[in-house]
Design an enzyme around this catalytic site. Sequence first.
Site, PDB file in Angstrom:
ATOM      1  N   ARG A  65       0.823  -1.241   0.000  1.00  0.00           N
ATOM      2  CA  ARG A  65       0.000   0.000   0.000  1.00  0.00           C
ATOM      3  C   ARG A  65       0.843   1.272   0.000  1.00  0.00           C
ATOM      4  NH1 ARG A  65      -3.862  -2.630   3.729  1.00  0.00           N
ATOM      5  NH2 ARG A  65      -5.369  -3.642   2.365  1.00  0.00           N
ATOM      6  N   LYS A  77       4.385  11.237 -11.330  1.00  0.00           N
ATOM      7  CA  LYS A  77       3.480  10.457 -12.197  1.00  0.00           C
ATOM      8  C   LYS A  77       4.120   9.097 -12.440  1.00  0.00           C
ATOM      9  CE  LYS A  77       1.015  13.835 -15.021  1.00  0.00           C
ATOM     10  NZ  LYS A  77       0.835  14.310 -16.409  1.00  0.00           N
ATOM     11  N   GLU A 125      11.884  17.050 -24.796  1.00  0.00           N
ATOM     12  CA  GLU A 125      11.192  17.454 -23.557  1.00  0.00           C
ATOM     13  C   GLU A 125      11.848  18.705 -22.953  1.00  0.00           C
ATOM     14  OE1 GLU A 125       8.398  15.987 -22.720  1.00  0.00           O
ATOM     15  OE2 GLU A 125       8.508  13.801 -22.904  1.00  0.00           O
ATOM     16  N   LYS A 128       9.786  22.252 -14.187  1.00  0.00           N
ATOM     17  CA  LYS A 128       8.880  21.139 -13.843  1.00  0.00           C
ATOM     18  C   LYS A 128       8.466  21.224 -12.381  1.00  0.00           C
ATOM     19  CE  LYS A 128       7.141  16.801 -14.382  1.00  0.00           C
ATOM     20  NZ  LYS A 128       7.146  15.571 -15.115  1.00  0.00           N
ATOM     21  N   GLU A 147      -2.552  17.627 -11.598  1.00  0.00           N
ATOM     22  CA  GLU A 147      -2.959  18.023 -12.954  1.00  0.00           C
ATOM     23  C   GLU A 147      -4.440  18.415 -13.045  1.00  0.00           C
ATOM     24  OE1 GLU A 147      -0.904  15.986 -16.271  1.00  0.00           O
ATOM     25  OE2 GLU A 147      -2.885  15.904 -17.205  1.00  0.00           O
ATOM     26  N   ARG A 162      -0.672  22.085 -14.813  1.00  0.00           N
ATOM     27  CA  ARG A 162       0.284  21.006 -15.116  1.00  0.00           C
ATOM     28  C   ARG A 162      -0.034  20.344 -16.458  1.00  0.00           C
ATOM     29  NH1 ARG A 162       2.609  16.074 -11.238  1.00  0.00           N
ATOM     30  NH2 ARG A 162       3.810  15.097 -12.918  1.00  0.00           N
ATOM     31  N   ASN A 172       1.769  18.534 -21.173  1.00  0.00           N
ATOM     32  CA  ASN A 172       1.412  17.532 -22.184  1.00  0.00           C
ATOM     33  C   ASN A 172       1.446  18.112 -23.603  1.00  0.00           C
ATOM     34  OD1 ASN A 172       0.931  15.459 -20.279  1.00  0.00           O
ATOM     35  ND2 ASN A 172      -1.000  16.459 -19.750  1.00  0.00           N
ATOM     36  N   HIS A 224       1.572  15.850 -26.646  1.00  0.00           N
ATOM     37  CA  HIS A 224       1.319  14.478 -26.200  1.00  0.00           C
ATOM     38  C   HIS A 224       0.030  13.877 -26.771  1.00  0.00           C
ATOM     39  CE1 HIS A 224       4.647  15.356 -23.609  1.00  0.00           C
ATOM     40  NE2 HIS A 224       4.565  14.213 -22.967  1.00  0.00           N
ATOM     41  N   HIS A 253       1.044  10.521 -28.176  1.00  0.00           N
ATOM     42  CA  HIS A 253       0.579   9.242 -27.623  1.00  0.00           C
ATOM     43  C   HIS A 253      -0.157   8.435 -28.691  1.00  0.00           C
ATOM     44  CE1 HIS A 253       0.709  10.478 -23.069  1.00  0.00           C
ATOM     45  NE2 HIS A 253       1.896  10.295 -23.607  1.00  0.00           N
ATOM     46  N   HIS A 271       9.443   7.762 -27.158  1.00  0.00           N
ATOM     47  CA  HIS A 271       8.459   8.700 -26.616  1.00  0.00           C
ATOM     48  C   HIS A 271       8.833  10.150 -26.963  1.00  0.00           C
ATOM     49  CE1 HIS A 271       5.576  10.546 -23.930  1.00  0.00           C
ATOM     50  NE2 HIS A 271       6.569  11.202 -23.329  1.00  0.00           N
TER      51      HIS A 271
HETATM   52  P1  NAD Z   1      13.778   4.408 -21.675  1.00  0.00           P
HETATM   53  O1  NAD Z   1      13.638   4.326 -20.215  1.00  0.00           O
HETATM   54  O2  NAD Z   1      13.205   3.307 -22.493  1.00  0.00           O
HETATM   55  O3  NAD Z   1      15.308   4.603 -22.047  1.00  0.00           O
HETATM   56  C1  NAD Z   1      15.693   4.665 -23.407  1.00  0.00           C
HETATM   57  C2  NAD Z   1      16.808   3.654 -23.705  1.00  0.00           C
HETATM   58  O4  NAD Z   1      18.023   4.133 -23.145  1.00  0.00           O
HETATM   59  C3  NAD Z   1      16.581   2.269 -23.098  1.00  0.00           C
HETATM   60  O5  NAD Z   1      16.968   1.321 -24.046  1.00  0.00           O
HETATM   61  C4  NAD Z   1      17.528   2.233 -21.898  1.00  0.00           C
HETATM   62  O6  NAD Z   1      17.987   0.931 -21.605  1.00  0.00           O
HETATM   63  C5  NAD Z   1      18.659   3.093 -22.383  1.00  0.00           C
HETATM   64  N1  NAD Z   1      19.432   3.770 -21.357  1.00  0.00           N
HETATM   65  C6  NAD Z   1      18.994   4.321 -20.212  1.00  0.00           C
HETATM   66  N2  NAD Z   1      19.988   4.987 -19.597  1.00  0.00           N
HETATM   67  C7  NAD Z   1      21.096   4.825 -20.357  1.00  0.00           C
HETATM   68  C8  NAD Z   1      22.432   5.278 -20.256  1.00  0.00           C
HETATM   69  N3  NAD Z   1      22.820   6.097 -19.273  1.00  0.00           N
HETATM   70  N4  NAD Z   1      23.311   4.912 -21.226  1.00  0.00           N
HETATM   71  C9  NAD Z   1      22.912   4.136 -22.270  1.00  0.00           C
HETATM   72  N5  NAD Z   1      21.651   3.688 -22.433  1.00  0.00           N
HETATM   73  C10 NAD Z   1      20.759   4.034 -21.476  1.00  0.00           C
HETATM   74  O7  NAD Z   1      13.103   5.741 -22.249  1.00  0.00           O
HETATM   75  P2  NAD Z   1      13.080   7.252 -21.775  1.00  0.00           P
HETATM   76  O8  NAD Z   1      13.132   8.035 -23.019  1.00  0.00           O
HETATM   77  O9  NAD Z   1      14.051   7.528 -20.701  1.00  0.00           O
HETATM   78  O10 NAD Z   1      11.641   7.391 -21.110  1.00  0.00           O
HETATM   79  C11 NAD Z   1      10.462   7.249 -21.863  1.00  0.00           C
HETATM   80  C12 NAD Z   1       9.317   6.913 -20.929  1.00  0.00           C
HETATM   81  O11 NAD Z   1       9.151   7.965 -19.980  1.00  0.00           O
HETATM   82  C13 NAD Z   1       7.986   6.760 -21.634  1.00  0.00           C
HETATM   83  O12 NAD Z   1       7.353   5.580 -21.199  1.00  0.00           O
HETATM   84  C14 NAD Z   1       7.187   7.963 -21.172  1.00  0.00           C
HETATM   85  O13 NAD Z   1       5.800   7.713 -21.122  1.00  0.00           O
HETATM   86  C15 NAD Z   1       7.752   8.212 -19.811  1.00  0.00           C
HETATM   87  N6  NAD Z   1       7.575   9.575 -19.322  1.00  0.00           N
HETATM   88  C16 NAD Z   1       7.049   9.739 -18.090  1.00  0.00           C
HETATM   89  C17 NAD Z   1       6.890  10.996 -17.576  1.00  0.00           C
HETATM   90  C18 NAD Z   1       6.372  11.189 -16.170  1.00  0.00           C
HETATM   91  O14 NAD Z   1       6.103  12.311 -15.779  1.00  0.00           O
HETATM   92  N7  NAD Z   1       6.242  10.133 -15.390  1.00  0.00           N
HETATM   93  C19 NAD Z   1       7.280  12.126 -18.320  1.00  0.00           C
HETATM   94  C20 NAD Z   1       7.827  11.926 -19.580  1.00  0.00           C
HETATM   95  C21 NAD Z   1       7.976  10.640 -20.080  1.00  0.00           C
HETATM   96  N1  GLY Z   2       5.287  14.837 -18.171  1.00  0.00           N
HETATM   97  C1  GLY Z   2       4.029  15.406 -17.815  1.00  0.00           C
HETATM   98  C2  GLY Z   2       3.871  15.626 -16.351  1.00  0.00           C
HETATM   99  O1  GLY Z   2       4.674  15.233 -15.549  1.00  0.00           O
HETATM  100  O2  GLY Z   2       2.900  16.204 -15.964  1.00  0.00           O
END
Ligand code: NAD
Ligand code: GLY
Length: 384
Positions: free
Chosen positions: A135, A157, A199, A241, A251, A255, A259, A262, A266, A280
Amino acid sequence: MSAAPAADFASRDGAARVRVELGDRGYDIVIGGGALSDAAALRRSHPKLRRVLVVTDETVQRLHGMRLADALARAGLARETVVLPPGEATKSFAMLESLCEALLEKRIDRGDVIVAFGGGVIGDLAGFAAAVLLRGLDYVQIPTTLLAQVDSSVGGKTAIDTRQGKNLVGAFHQPRAVIADTALLDTLPRRDLLAGYAEVAKYGLIADEAFFAWLEGAWAAVVGGASAERTGAIAHSCRAKAAFVAEDEREAGRRALLNLGHTFGHALEAECGFGDELRHGEAVALGTVMAFDLSASLGLCSPAAADRVRRHFAAAGLPTSLRANTLAARAWPAERLVEHMRSDKKARAGTLTFILARGIGQAFVAHDVPADKVIPTLRAHGAA
Ligand code: NAD
Ligand code: GLY
């Protein structure tokens, strides 16, 4: 009258600390080359902590696992590690189940802290596991991609993707700290650096024209390697941020501007089944170009502003059209993309919500955008 000097966002000391002001749930983002050594800070926030449960992916474990292990050992912390496959497909129910089971097998208890060590995929998944296991457990984000350092590790998030769409199952659950070691980015492939850069530029496009104007000159240094420009851009993005999150954690209003790009993005990701075809951040870049073009076609912003956005992302090497390179191999039916948009979290009673703009740095939320206005924009970018 002389013109105001151009803003300079570069970080001269190569390090920064940004506070996310959320009362007793507030936390620091520590940014800089070597920030990982601040893993000892875990002891300050959790004085009785004995062990951490690290969640990471295979690539990050191979490249940086030892570095984290050393930092934790120096802080006197025991660790258990769960290593998952890399890639967006890991943000799934199936992986959530196996992660939760793996952590329960390790007899996780409420005194433990989960460490999300990876990009946005690991951060979103491990954060969600932390939100639901027993939890709710504490967790710390140690982001290893540019995207995660400027966006996903901050703000709480957490989510997984489902067949119906992206991030549709998740929770708001704030981390206890974010440690963004910019030296970890040295191994990141250029494609992922650029995806994260989309981003960074987003913050300028939403509400900070001076930052965007600076990026137009500094982007190559930001994605090119360790530099004052890179650390400065990360710190400035985190400050932006943190301010959005402090003002509107769940949000309910402002906030949502984060997006930008997005709703389109998406839908494009859903159309590819969340595979590696489109990162992404690449989808966000394309979606942002589309959002500015839609704004221009609705008479909200000037065509020159939309063109400035497209030229910037194209110069950086991000996709700005569905006709680009490998993307052209897919048909991208416009009607189906609109159907994906109807599953977006922001959609209300089947109407489409977009973040549109009146100019660079002047984004706003637009509800009830009719599909027949969106389809020409999709087609102008190569959708069928
Ligand atoms: P990811 O986590 O898939 O990383 C991209 C690639 O880089 C992967 O293959 C990973 O293994 C590799 N990698 C990671 N660190 C590395 C390093 N230091 N050196 C070499 N390779 C490395 O993708 P991402 O672009 O980091 O994140 C995308 C995700 O984030 C999406 O799912 C998106 O929806 C999410 N996201 C969430 C929020 C939020 O607020 N929670 C905001 C924006 C995006
Ligand atoms: N990446 C969008 C948010 O965190 O609100």
